[in-house]
Write a protein that holds these residues in place. Structure first.
Motif, PDB file in Angstrom:
ATOM      1  N   HIS A 168      -1.855   2.718  12.716  1.00 38.70           N
ATOM      2  CA  HIS A 168      -1.151   2.688  11.438  1.00 38.70           C
ATOM      3  C   HIS A 168       0.359   2.702  11.670  1.00 38.70           C
ATOM      4  O   HIS A 168       0.861   3.505  12.469  1.00 38.70           O
ATOM      5  CB  HIS A 168      -1.510   3.910  10.581  1.00 38.70           C
ATOM      6  N   TRP A 218      -3.397   8.642  12.576  1.00 37.67           N
ATOM      7  CA  TRP A 218      -2.877   7.336  12.195  1.00 37.67           C
ATOM      8  C   TRP A 218      -2.367   6.571  13.414  1.00 37.67           C
ATOM      9  O   TRP A 218      -2.550   5.360  13.519  1.00 37.67           O
ATOM     10  CB  TRP A 218      -1.777   7.498  11.162  1.00 37.67           C
ATOM     11  N   GLU A 225       0.842  -1.202   0.000  1.00 37.78           N
ATOM     12  CA  GLU A 225       0.000   0.000   0.000  1.00 37.78           C
ATOM     13  C   GLU A 225       0.875   1.249   0.000  1.00 37.78           C
ATOM     14  O   GLU A 225       1.932   1.280   0.648  1.00 37.78           O
ATOM     15  CB  GLU A 225      -0.892   0.017   1.237  1.00 37.78           C
ATOM     16  N   ARG A 268       3.892  -0.985   3.739  1.00 40.88           N
ATOM     17  CA  ARG A 268       3.101   0.242   3.633  1.00 40.88           C
ATOM     18  C   ARG A 268       4.064   1.416   3.537  1.00 40.88           C
ATOM     19  O   ARG A 268       4.934   1.580   4.385  1.00 40.88           O
ATOM     20  CB  ARG A 268       2.187   0.406   4.845  1.00 40.88           C
ATOM     21  N   PHE A 316       0.442   5.425   0.658  1.00 45.91           N
ATOM     22  CA  PHE A 316      -0.391   6.534   1.114  1.00 45.91           C
ATOM     23  C   PHE A 316       0.317   7.837   0.734  1.00 45.91           C
ATOM     24  O   PHE A 316       1.362   8.153   1.290  1.00 45.91           O
ATOM     25  CB  PHE A 316      -0.586   6.467   2.627  1.00 45.91           C
ATOM     26  N   VAL A 333      -5.058  12.637   1.904  1.00 43.63           N
ATOM     27  CA  VAL A 333      -4.429  11.344   1.648  1.00 43.63           C
ATOM     28  C   VAL A 333      -5.061  10.706   0.412  1.00 43.63           C
ATOM     29  O   VAL A 333      -6.288  10.627   0.303  1.00 43.63           O
ATOM     30  CB  VAL A 333      -4.607  10.391   2.840  1.00 43.63           C
ATOM     31  N   SER A 334      -4.225  10.252  -0.516  1.00 36.85           N
ATOM     32  CA  SER A 334      -4.657   9.417  -1.633  1.00 36.85           C
ATOM     33  C   SER A 334      -3.990   8.056  -1.451  1.00 36.85           C
ATOM     34  O   SER A 334      -2.780   7.970  -1.239  1.00 36.85           O
ATOM     35  CB  SER A 334      -4.281  10.049  -2.976  1.00 36.85           C
ATOM     36  N   HIS A 335      -4.778   7.010  -1.547  1.00 36.16           N
ATOM     37  CA  HIS A 335      -4.352   5.665  -1.152  1.00 36.16           C
ATOM     38  C   HIS A 335      -4.290   4.773  -2.386  1.00 36.16           C
ATOM     39  O   HIS A 335      -5.267   4.647  -3.127  1.00 36.16           O
ATOM     40  CB  HIS A 335      -5.355   5.127  -0.136  1.00 36.16           C
TER      41      HIS A 335
END
Length: 223
Positions: free
Chosen positions: A42, A37, A3, A153, A5, A190-192
């Motif tokens: 996170h 987070w 992932e 991540r 972020f 945030v763009s995931h």
């Protein structure tokens, strides 16, 4: 699945002598995101940012909120914003009558930037780099990020234009969509993305979970 972020920097110092530094609110936005987070548990295996001051400070603020060591952050200049001042200057030379006055409202500034970006993307003007060079470096850095995710991540701090180009490339959208996306991206939004065998896929865009509540909506900004 790996992932990524991608976070736009916190509010910069629009209208000051040095735009490329966070305002007090920009610092707070970054810390709030890190705290959010942290509360959600996170953790990140990699933290990467551009090397502009507002990127470094945003990464630092997020790390403070997370309780992490700032020195974990790797810097990639390919994540930097395009030189919007050069793009606007080039368009102002092409169409002087469209340039906003020195004391114009912020909306007039963004109207002019939108016109300048359209002219840049269509090849009518060049900035410090051509549109094709901008596309190429964002494509290259997406490859670096996808390869470096390695099942973990990754947190990335960048700028609105660069993030808009990432989204446009991942979605295969037309060039003019970069301008439309860029104007929407909030500070510390945030763009995931997920990184798979076939490349990156977009999971969510322009999300501000740390600000989207009754107490903090007044602190959502776009510059």
């Amino acid at each position: 699945m790996p992932e990524i972020f991608v976070v736009r920097h916190g509010q910069a110092s629009f209208g000051s002598d040095n735009y490329d530094q966070l305002s007090e609110l920009g610092w707070q936005q970054a810390r709030w995101l890190g705290e959010h987070w942290g509360e959600d548990g996170h953790q990140f295996d990699h933290i990467v940012s551009g090397d502009l001051q507002r990127h470094r400070e945003t990464a630092q603020g997020i790390c403070e909120g997370l309780g992490l060591d700032r020195h974990r952050v790797e810097e990639l200049p390919q994540l930097n914003e395009f030189d919007f001042k050069k793009v606007m200057q080039a368009y102002g030379e092409k169409d002087p009558d469209s340039a906003p006055a020195a004391n114009a409202e912020r909306a007039e500034y963004y109207r002019f930037l939108k016109l300048a970006m359209h002219a840049w993307s269509s090849g009518e003007i060049n900035g410090a780099e051509s549109w094709q060079q901008f596309e190429q470096r964002i494509e290259e850095v997406l490859g670096v990020l996808a390869a470096g995710a390695r099942g973990g991540r990754t947190l990335v701090v960048s700028s609105g234009g660069a993030i808009a180009m990432m989204v446009r490339q991942v979605l295969g959208a037309p060039s003019h969509s970069v301008t439309q996306l860029n104007m929407q991206i909030k500070n510390t939004a945030v763009s995931h993305f997920f990184a798979g065998r076939r490349g990156l896929t977009l999971h969510s865009f322009n999300h501000v979970p740390h600000l989207d509540n009754r107490q903090r909506r007044q602190f959502i900004t776009y510059s």
